[in-house]
Design an enzyme around this catalytic site. Structure first.
Site, PDB file in Angstrom:
ATOM      1  N   LYS A 160     -25.046   1.741  76.966  1.00 24.13           N
ATOM      2  CA  LYS A 160     -25.938   2.031  75.836  1.00 24.13           C
ATOM      3  C   LYS A 160     -25.563   1.257  74.561  1.00 24.13           C
ATOM      4  O   LYS A 160     -25.660   1.779  73.451  1.00 24.13           O
ATOM      5  CB  LYS A 160     -25.979   3.533  75.509  1.00 24.13           C
ATOM      6  CG  LYS A 160     -26.287   4.433  76.668  1.00 24.13           C
ATOM      7  CD  LYS A 160     -27.429   3.965  77.530  1.00 24.13           C
ATOM      8  CE  LYS A 160     -28.785   4.025  76.853  1.00 24.13           C
ATOM      9  NZ  LYS A 160     -29.843   3.445  77.734  1.00 24.13           N
ATOM     10  N   THR A 161     -25.099   0.046  74.726  1.00 24.91           N
ATOM     11  CA  THR A 161     -24.811  -0.761  73.535  1.00 24.91           C
ATOM     12  C   THR A 161     -25.663  -2.024  73.538  1.00 24.91           C
ATOM     13  O   THR A 161     -25.519  -2.870  72.665  1.00 24.91           O
ATOM     14  CB  THR A 161     -23.333  -1.194  73.514  1.00 24.91           C
ATOM     15  OG1 THR A 161     -23.043  -1.851  74.746  1.00 24.91           O
ATOM     16  CG2 THR A 161     -22.403  -0.011  73.322  1.00 24.91           C
ATOM     17  N   GLY A 162     -26.533  -2.169  74.528  1.00 26.24           N
ATOM     18  CA  GLY A 162     -27.369  -3.369  74.610  1.00 26.24           C
ATOM     19  C   GLY A 162     -26.920  -4.309  75.709  1.00 26.24           C
ATOM     20  O   GLY A 162     -27.251  -5.497  75.681  1.00 26.24           O
ATOM     21  N   THR A 163     -26.188  -3.801  76.700  1.00 22.70           N
ATOM     22  CA  THR A 163     -25.684  -4.698  77.748  1.00 22.70           C
ATOM     23  C   THR A 163     -26.816  -5.250  78.611  1.00 22.70           C
ATOM     24  O   THR A 163     -26.743  -6.380  79.077  1.00 22.70           O
ATOM     25  CB  THR A 163     -24.669  -3.977  78.660  1.00 22.70           C
ATOM     26  OG1 THR A 163     -25.276  -2.822  79.219  1.00 22.70           O
ATOM     27  CG2 THR A 163     -23.421  -3.575  77.895  1.00 22.70           C
ATOM     28  N   THR A 164     -27.873  -4.451  78.808  1.00 23.67           N
ATOM     29  CA  THR A 164     -28.981  -4.948  79.623  1.00 23.67           C
ATOM     30  C   THR A 164     -29.695  -6.095  78.917  1.00 23.67           C
ATOM     31  O   THR A 164     -30.039  -7.104  79.542  1.00 23.67           O
ATOM     32  CB  THR A 164     -29.970  -3.808  79.938  1.00 23.67           C
ATOM     33  OG1 THR A 164     -29.251  -2.797  80.643  1.00 23.67           O
ATOM     34  CG2 THR A 164     -31.128  -4.288  80.780  1.00 23.67           C
ATOM     35  N   LYS A 222     -36.344   0.307  78.793  1.00 21.84           N
ATOM     36  CA  LYS A 222     -35.435  -0.209  77.776  1.00 21.84           C
ATOM     37  C   LYS A 222     -36.122  -0.182  76.416  1.00 21.84           C
ATOM     38  O   LYS A 222     -37.336  -0.256  76.318  1.00 21.84           O
ATOM     39  CB  LYS A 222     -34.988  -1.622  78.132  1.00 21.84           C
ATOM     40  CG  LYS A 222     -34.231  -1.659  79.443  1.00 21.84           C
ATOM     41  CD  LYS A 222     -32.891  -0.962  79.324  1.00 21.84           C
ATOM     42  CE  LYS A 222     -32.308  -0.717  80.706  1.00 21.84           C
ATOM     43  NZ  LYS A 222     -31.032  -0.009  80.680  1.00 21.84           N
ATOM     44  N   GLY A 223     -35.328  -0.070  75.370  1.00 25.20           N
ATOM     45  CA  GLY A 223     -35.891  -0.030  74.030  1.00 25.20           C
ATOM     46  C   GLY A 223     -36.761   1.210  73.856  1.00 25.20           C
ATOM     47  O   GLY A 223     -37.753   1.215  73.160  1.00 25.20           O
ATOM     48  N   ARG A 224     -36.384   2.257  74.559  1.00 27.64           N
ATOM     49  CA  ARG A 224     -37.119   3.505  74.556  1.00 27.64           C
ATOM     50  C   ARG A 224     -37.202   4.070  73.130  1.00 27.64           C
ATOM     51  O   ARG A 224     -36.282   3.940  72.344  1.00 27.64           O
ATOM     52  CB  ARG A 224     -36.336   4.463  75.452  1.00 27.64           C
ATOM     53  CG  ARG A 224     -37.052   5.665  75.921  1.00 27.64           C
ATOM     54  CD  ARG A 224     -36.142   6.450  76.851  1.00 27.64           C
ATOM     55  NE  ARG A 224     -35.890   5.733  78.108  1.00 27.64           N
ATOM     56  CZ  ARG A 224     -34.703   5.275  78.468  1.00 27.64           C
ATOM     57  NH1 ARG A 224     -33.662   5.396  77.679  1.00 27.64           N
ATOM     58  NH2 ARG A 224     -34.555   4.664  79.620  1.00 27.64           N
ATOM     59  N   LYS A 225     -38.300   4.712  72.832  1.00 27.28           N
ATOM     60  CA  LYS A 225     -38.460   5.293  71.488  1.00 27.28           C
ATOM     61  C   LYS A 225     -38.102   6.769  71.526  1.00 27.28           C
ATOM     62  O   LYS A 225     -38.515   7.492  72.424  1.00 27.28           O
ATOM     63  CB  LYS A 225     -39.914   5.121  71.024  1.00 27.28           C
ATOM     64  CG  LYS A 225     -40.268   3.692  70.700  1.00 27.28           C
ATOM     65  CD  LYS A 225     -40.802   3.588  69.270  1.00 27.28           C
ATOM     66  CE  LYS A 225     -40.835   2.172  68.747  1.00 27.28           C
ATOM     67  NZ  LYS A 225     -41.560   1.212  69.581  1.00 27.28           N
TER      68      LYS A 225
END
Ligand SMILES: *[C@@H]1O[C@H](CO)[C@@H](O)[C@H](O)[C@H]1NC(C)=O
Ligand SMILES: *[C@@H]1O[C@H](CO)[C@@H](O)[C@H](O)[C@H]1NC(C)=O
Ligand SMILES: *[C@@H]1O[C@H](CO)[C@@H](O)[C@H](O)[C@H]1NC(C)=O
Ligand SMILES: *[C@@H]1O[C@H](CO)[C@@H](O)[C@H](O)[C@H]1NC(C)=O
Ligand SMILES: *[C@@H]1O[C@H](CO)[C@@H](O)[C@H](O)[C@H]1NC(C)=O
Ligand SMILES: *[C@@H]1O[C@H](CO)[C@@H](O)[C@H](O)[C@H]1NC(C)=O
Ligand SMILES: *[C@@H]1O[C@H](CO)[C@@H](O)[C@H](O)[C@H]1NC(C)=O
Ligand SMILES: [Zn+2]
Length: 793
Positions: free
Chosen positions: A529-533, A747-750
């Site tokens: 959850k730090t932007g690895t994807t 990803k980039g879920r709101k």
């Protein structure tokens, strides 16, 4: 000398801590009201006498409080040519260096003796006392001291000083003999001590050293007296003509086994066969082969490969299994008893580095449960060989016994027969028995023909062992032995895979179809959850960078180093990577790696000198994001409890599932602690920190920096390909015809912003951890992420 001590402690697998150089401060001696050390060893007595300030008094007090003895060795002083007796600090004891000794013997009534058995007098003519000039001897003036060993002077000392001094030599406590190893029973100041007047090179000192450790630790550092062992005779049909067994040799082998059983009940030789080569010697040797088959029931048999081929030559498992089966048919034809379920691979090939096809076929064709090898983790240093279990097959370390295929006649032993005799009489073979509770020795057929060096060697070795030690030899069949081994050393059950290309021997027995260039060049380790994807996705846009192939179960992540996948082995791991073309840079990303304690060591052992990439965002935001992630995956606890309830839950009060969710929210955020775990194994220059905020708000800049840190020579310009998507609220990839491609739905879920009370709570919760991170990054000279700079103002 320090190395000698370390090697010995490693060989017997006692845990220890080393302090090098002048001792300014003692390590922490007490932990939770328990003493951490059972014995203190000084490589040099003066290190102890020169302890500064309160250190010596503290150490002495520790020794009295926790029943801990001190062991001193005297090597340094032998170098200086001091011949005069000197006081040992404030003790009622003198010592004298550079004394030449002869007729070294053990005081048979010394309470120190445990493994040591007072064999006989070691006179210089039988077994030379090494470095005869180097001995220090002790002159005690108190009844606390008693002699452990005694010796005579080889030559009168060349004393130019007064007669009175030389009298000290013989008049101290009225002893006629010199004392090279001395025991202090603690009657003087309450501390037991042992003084060694030499280094550990002399084999007898090694035995006494183990006894001293046992004595001074009040038995806490003691090896049992049983020594389990197995002798394999490999290639029983393989030798070339004129080097093979004759009828008499086979009979002698069986007689020796019968003889050995008097001391070692049940002892049975393990004979390794490659059936193809039977009857390939002279006529008389074929008679020998027939005799072996006739007496087959008196031995235990293990398969070695039909024609001595190496397993890693076979990539096709079915072919390998078919080939193994030929040897099995041979065993069935001749009723060879292979019930030991043991096997040995020619040249260790396929055992380590693991060739998974070999393990597969061993299980399938032979029901193999144990094997032995010299190659794990490396052939040398031999005292560090270890075992592991792969696919339920126990691999236990094998020891060398100084006999090889080409050593067939004593008088033609390489380097002279003294080399072999020395190995037996206190040298490496003796030490193998001394240090290892479990020994598997490999010998070869040719060692039992000719002048039967194999029988000679073990006969002599056992006589020597029984003469000088109280060790008891015990035989157990291979499978029982293997189980015993892993009961003794449970920490070895799990393998630690090394890189086959870093060891020439390993590379030689590694399949040509496997290639280290398909290991990743760097690994993105998380945290989650730090932007690895997003980073994974960006990296794959680079024309020369390629990720691992997706996994059917864990998708973009292989999750090799962190979980049970690790035990599938490196063949499995490598199957996720294409053979890279030209200048392609391979990488792997598994965000589960960052906060798992086992990962750094495993990663470093397989991929040394490779970069790891860590993305850091505010740990409070990371925690929140993990919580939202769990909600969207319908985690019952995340759905039932609010974020604030989750992070403030109490162990023992709230349900375990909630606590578990809480830990997975909060624990990875202690970035500095996790990084320190990495730093225990990975050098700082191989750790790259990516600012997760920058990756989100200005990915082109973040990717520029990352490429620089990874040492890319051609920098790919991400601003050409990444464009901010107003509708989505993040950067997407520009496609031909003005279209753009964004990361998937999930990803980039709101989700709503974190409420204030959680924010406040977490700010406080992570305050110290963030400060620690700031200082750590500063110390490592790493760029500090903006969010962290702000927090630390
Ligand atoms: C041998 O050790 C015993 C027991 O410690 C001691 O009483 C005796 O004096 C020692 N013998 C010699 C010759 O020092
Ligand atoms: C060899 O095996 C046979 C059959 O099991 C047995 O009768 C015989 O006593 C054994 N001989 C020796 C020397 O062990
Ligand atoms: C492997 O060997 C088996 C049996 O020899 C053969 O039938 C099979 O086609 C081979 N597989 C491959 C992939 O070569
Ligand atoms: C094979 O050897 C084992 C162990 O020595 C023994 O228990 C077993 O009975 C033997 N099997 C046969 C078929 O002789
Ligand atoms: C394989 O070996 C195990 C353990 O020795 C034994 O329990 C099992 O029956 C064997 N299986 C076969 C198929 O021989
Ligand atoms: C690995 O592959 C490369 C390129 O195909 C080759 O040059 C290299 O020799 C291979 N290395 C090994 C260890 O086989
Ligand atoms: C690799 O290099 C060769 C020769 O330079 C070239 O022909 C080939 O197209 C390159 N392959 C890739 C995938 O770039
Ligand atoms: Zn062999």
């Amino acid at each position: 000398l320090g190395r000698g001590i370390i090697v010995t402690l490693e060989a017997v697998r006692f845990k220890f801590q080393v302090q090098v150089g002048e001792i300014r401060s003692l390590p922490g001696l007490i932990d939770n009201n328990k003493g951490r050390y059972a014995v203190v060893i000084f490589e040099d007595l003066y290190m102890y006498l020169n302890l500064q300030g309160q250190n010596r008094a503290n150490l002495d007090q520790y020794c009295r409080d926790f029943n801990v003895g001190i062991l001193y060795l005297f090597y340094f002083y032998s170098k200086a040519k001091i011949v005069i007796a000197k006081m040992v600090g404030s003790f009622p004891l003198r010592f004298m260096s550079s004394v030449r000794l002869k007729d070294y013997e053990i005081n048979a009534t010394s309470p120190l003796l445990r493994i040591t058995r007072p064999g006989s007098v070691v006179s210089t003519s039988i077994v030379p006392v090494p470095s005869p000039n180097d001995w220090t001897i002790f002159l005690p003036y108190h009844h606390t001291y008693t002699a452990v060993t005694l010796a005579s002077r080889l030559k009168p000392p060349k004393l130019r000083k007064t007669k009175r001094r030389s009298n000290h030599l013989n008049s101290a406590c009225g002893l006629e003999k010199l004392i090279p190893v001395l025991l202090d029973q603690g009657l003087y100041d309450g501390i037991q001590r042992v003084f060694f007047g030499n280094n550990l090179k002399f084999w007898l000192q090694k035995v006494l050293f183990l006894d001293a450790l046992s004595y001074l630790s009040y038995g806490r550092l003691s090896l049992p007296l049983e020594r389990y062992f197995q002798i394999d005779i490999d290639d029983i049909f393989v030798g070339v003509a004129e080097s093979r067994l004759l009828v008499n040799d086979v009979q002698a082998l069986l007689n020796f086994q019968t003889e050995l059983r008097k001391n070692v009940p049940g002892f049975t030789y393990q004979l390794g066969f490659s059936g193809k080569f039977i009857y390939s010697g002279t006529n008389l040797e074929s008679e020998g082969d027939r005799m072996l088959l006739k007496l087959a029931d008196n031995f235990s048999w293990f398969p070695h490969m039909w024609s001595h081929m190496q397993a890693h030559w076979f990539s096709n498992a079915s072919k390998l299994c078919e080939y193994m089966d030929i040897n099995r048919q041979f065993a069935l034809r001749h009723s060879l008893n292979t019930s030991s379920n043991y096997a040995v691979a020619p040249h260790h090939a396929g055992v380590y580095p693991v060739h998974q096809q070999l393990y597969h076929c061993w299980r399938k064709v032979w029901n193999i449960t144990s094997t032995s090898s010299e190659e794990y983790p490396n052939l040398r240093p031999d005292h560090r060989r270890k075992g592991f279990i792969y696919r339920n097959i126990m691999v236990i370390p094998r020891q060398t016994c100084s006999l090889f295929t080409h050593t067939m006649v004593l008088d033609m032993y390489p380097g002279g027969k003294e080399v072999l005799l020395e190995s037996i009489d206190g040298g490496s073979l003796f030490q193998s028995f001394l240090y290892n509770q479990v020994n598997v020795f490999m010998t070869h057929q040719s060692n039992y023909g000719n002048d039967r060096l194999g029988l000679f060697t073990f006969d002599r070795a056992m006589k020597f062992l029984y003469k000088w030690t109280n060790l008891r030899l015990v035989y157990e069949p291979p499978e029982v032995l293997g189980k015993r081994y892993f009961n003794l050393y449970p920490e070895e059950v799990e393998p630690v895979w090394s890189n086959p290309c870093l060891n020439r021997r390993h590379l030689e027995i590694w399949s040509e179809e496997k290639n280290c260039s398909s290991f990743p060049k760097f690994v993105v380790v998380g945290p989650q959850k730090t932007g690895t994807t997003a980073l994974y996705w960006f990296l794959n846009m680079h024309p020369h960078v390629k990720s691992n192939l997706p996994s059917p179960t864990t998708f973009e992540e292989v999750q090799f180093f962190s979980g049970p996948n690790y035990f599938k082995g490196i063949d499995w791991y490598m199957s996720f990577f294409p053979t890279p073309e030209n200048n392609t840079v391979l990488f792997e990303k598994s965000a589960t790696y960052f906060d798992q304690k086992v990962v750094p060591k495993r990663l470093k052992t397989l991929l040394p000198s490779k970069h790891i990439v860590v993305i850091l965002i505010d740990p409070a935001l990371r925690a929140y994001s993990w919580y939202q992630h769990m909600r969207s995956h319908h985690d019952a606890f995340a759905l039932k409890y609010s974020f604030y309830e989750t992070i403030t839950a109490h162990r023992g009060v709230d349900p375990d599932g909630l606590i578990s969710l809480q830990r997975r929210c909060l624990d990875p955020g202690f970035y500095a602690n996790h990084l320190e775990n990495w730093l225990d194994f990975i050098q700082p220059q191989f750790i790259i920190i990516v600012d997760g905020d920058m990756l989100k708000t200005d990915p082109a800049a973040a990717m520029f920096q990352l490429q620089k840190s990874l040492g890319f020579t051609e920098i790919y310009q991400y601003n050409k390909i990444l464009k901010f998507d107003e509708r989505k609220g993040f950067f997407c990839q520009v496609q031909p015809k003005g279209k753009s491609k964004c990361l998937g739905q999930s990803k980039g879920r709101k989700y709503p912003e974190m409420e204030d009370e959680s924010w406040k709570y977490l700010t406080k919760y992570y305050e110290e951890a963030n400060l620690k991170l700031f200082k750590l990054l500063e110390r490592l000279k790493k760029p500090i992420p903006e969010w962290l700079k702000k927090k630390s103002k």
